[in-house]
Scaffold this active site. Structure first.
Site, short mmCIF file in Angstrom:
data_model
loop_
_atom_site.label_atom_id
_atom_site.label_comp_id
_atom_site.label_asym_id
_atom_site.label_seq_id
_atom_site.Cartn_x
_atom_site.Cartn_y
_atom_site.Cartn_z
N SER A 129 0.83 -1.20 0.00
CA SER A 129 0.00 0.00 0.00
C SER A 129 0.87 1.24 0.00
O SER A 129 2.09 1.17 0.07
CB SER A 129 -0.91 0.01 1.22
OG SER A 129 -0.12 0.23 2.38
N LYS A 130 0.22 2.38 -0.07
CA LYS A 130 0.91 3.68 -0.07
C LYS A 130 1.84 3.83 1.13
O LYS A 130 2.92 4.39 1.04
CB LYS A 130 -0.12 4.81 -0.02
CG LYS A 130 -0.60 5.25 -1.39
CD LYS A 130 -0.91 6.74 -1.34
CE LYS A 130 -1.23 7.32 -2.67
NZ LYS A 130 -0.29 7.43 -3.68
N ARG A 131 1.34 3.32 2.24
CA ARG A 131 2.11 3.36 3.49
C ARG A 131 3.50 2.75 3.34
O ARG A 131 4.43 3.09 4.05
CB ARG A 131 1.24 2.63 4.53
CG ARG A 131 1.83 2.04 5.74
CD ARG A 131 0.71 1.44 6.58
NE ARG A 131 0.16 0.21 5.99
CZ ARG A 131 0.69 -0.99 6.16
NH1 ARG A 131 1.75 -1.14 6.91
NH2 ARG A 131 0.14 -2.04 5.60
#
Ligand code: GLU
Ligand code: ZN
Length: 477
Positions: A238-240
């Site tokens: 994910s973006k994280r």
């Protein structure tokens, strides 16, 4: 291998992300390796979520990555009639049948199966009824319910599924629209696709698609299902985790060849080589050595990879590439009337220290502002602009004012002589000098920095540093 044809089939419901990009890279490489063809198909049948801007963005990302496609784009929404003509063929040959069951009735069948502890499925109610077309009727595949569906996946090896696991899937919905699996089989066949490389989220579709190929009497392509890319913590990416859309990497100033090399290596290997030029990838990528285990995305390694490509780029290309980033950073006007001539030494000085083009452009800033605008890192300034440090700067200013011509070689000789003649160590003199020139303990070779700045600007910086007093509030910051 003759006539390898591959494709990439994105759904335009978002920008191209690194997972999709990697699938595209593998498909493209396989075609280019074997001198075959690579097609791009836009799977835009989800009318609610598909957007033209996403198609445009995906195409722009493909071009930026250097993944060119052969022939025109195909849009699934333009091919409904084609798909239905194949459904008609299956009806004519007895491989498909009309079904009048309502969604409620099908749901009830599923429920009964669930109650018996079986897979929820359509029970074949209309299979032998010989129904014709009519309002609210869909078309289903008359699927074989015995035997196995077997295929040799290029990534996962042999996969076998019991035909009894699959029910009579819908090929054309009651509203006349073909289903996803039907459309994909027709498209891949019509495009002559020989190798389907896609994400393994589609692996459960494959036995169903194989049944459709077989019912149509068509050759089944080879399949390769690549595992998802995971985050460094091996959770869903994910973006994280620093994973972004390809266009975002482009905006940061990543080099496309670095992203391609990094992504290709993520799930594929060629010995222990880490970096690949496009030519090498095409030469080495033959669809083998694809790793069935999911690979983890590592932003630090991608940065490293990019830094290496930046280092090895011909200087004139690097200058060209950094130009838009220098403009975006508001530095262009500061390059004077020979901007390219100024960018060259800047690139030489800083290219090995920056991990992307935006950071590279930003690293030029201290050398492009005037002495009075230079921003001091308080910690470095407090530490190095001591009485002793300032005394060195004063002595150096007197020496440098006499260096002529003021070039890197002469500056270096003068600096070394100052250190040697006074029995000093370089590390006593360099930190105050570096902080005076750059504003912080970073940068490049001191002599090159000074040669770039020129004599008046160098002396102005040394003068300003000698006047330094620690800011009151931040004295021990
Ligand atoms: N449109 C599908 C996706 O974006 C690809 C399906 C396929 O490659 O067969 O996941
Ligand atoms: Zn039915």
């Amino acid at each position: 291998m003759a006539d390898v044809v591959t494709r990439f089939a994105p759904s335009p419901t978002g920008h191209l992300h690194i997972g999709g990009a990697r699938t595209a890279i593998f498909s493209w490489l396989l075609a280019r390796h074997f001198g075959g063809r690579f097609h791009l198909r836009i799977e835009d049948t989800d009318l609610l979520r598909s957007k033209k801007e996403y198609t445009d963005s995906i195409l722009a990302s493909m071009r930026w990555l250097g993944l060119d496609w052969d022939d025109d784009l195909t849009y699934q929404t333009e091919r409904t009639d084609l798909y239905n003509s194949y459904v008609d063929k299956l009806l004519e040959s007895g491989h498909a049948y009309w079904c009048s069951c309502t969604p409620e009735e099908v749901e009830a069948m599923r429920e009964r199966a669930r109650e018996k502890g079986l897979k929820p499925r359509y029970d074949g109610h209309c299979r032998e009824l010989g129904l014709g077309p009519g309002e609210g009727r869909c078309v289903r595949l008359k699927a074989p319910h015995t035997g196995k569906i077997v295929f040799d996946d290029m990534v996962k090896g042999r996969i076998a599924v019991d035909a009894s696991e699959l029910d009579d899937m819908v090929l054309r919905r009651a509203d006349g629209m073909p289903t996803y699996n039907m459309a994909v089989v027709v498209d891949d066949h019509e495009m002559g696709v020989t190798h389907v490389i896609r994400g393994d989220d589609h692996v459960s579709n494959t036995p169903r698609q194989i049944l459709i190929y077989e019912a149509l009497g068509l050759p089944v392509p080879r399949f390769g299902h690549v595992p998802m890319i995971l985050g460094p913590d091996r959770q869903k990416l994910s973006k994280r985790h620093g994973a972004r859309a390809v266009v975002e990497y482009q905006q940061d100033g990543l080099l496309p060849q670095a992203l391609v090399s990094y992504l290709a290596r993520l799930g594929w290997s060629h010995g222990d080589q880490e970096l690949f030029s496009m030519e090498e990838l095409i030469r080495f990528f033959d669809g083998k050595n694809l790793n069935p285990a999911a690979a983890a995305f590592d932003p630090a390694k991608l940065e490293w990879c990019n830094a290496r490509f930046m280092r090895d780029l011909p200087l004139n290309q690097l200058v060209e590439l950094v130009e838009p980033f220098a403009k975006a950073a508001g530095l262009w006007e500061r390059l004077g009337n020979d901007p390219y001539g100024r960018l060259e030494p800047l690139c030489v000085m800083f290219r090995e220290r920056a991990s992307n083009l935006a950071a590279l452009a930003e690293s030029f800033r201290p050398l492009l502002v005037g002495a009075s605008e230079l921003v001091y890192n308080t910690k470095d300034a407090n530490k190095h602009f001591t009485e002793q440090g300032k005394a060195h700067l004063a002595a150096l200013a007197a020496i440098f004012s006499k260096v002529e011509p003021f070039d890197a070689g002469a500056i270096e000789a003068a600096l070394n002589a100052y250190v040697a003649d006074n029995g000093l160590k370089f590390k006593e003199v360099a930190p105050p000098l570096r902080t005076a020139l750059m504003g912080f303990m970073g940068g490049s070779h001191l002599n090159e920095i000074m040669a770039f700045l020129g004599k008046p600007e160098t002396l102005a910086r040394l003068a300003r540093a000698q006047d330094y007093t620690p800011p009151a509030a931040e004295q021990d910051a």
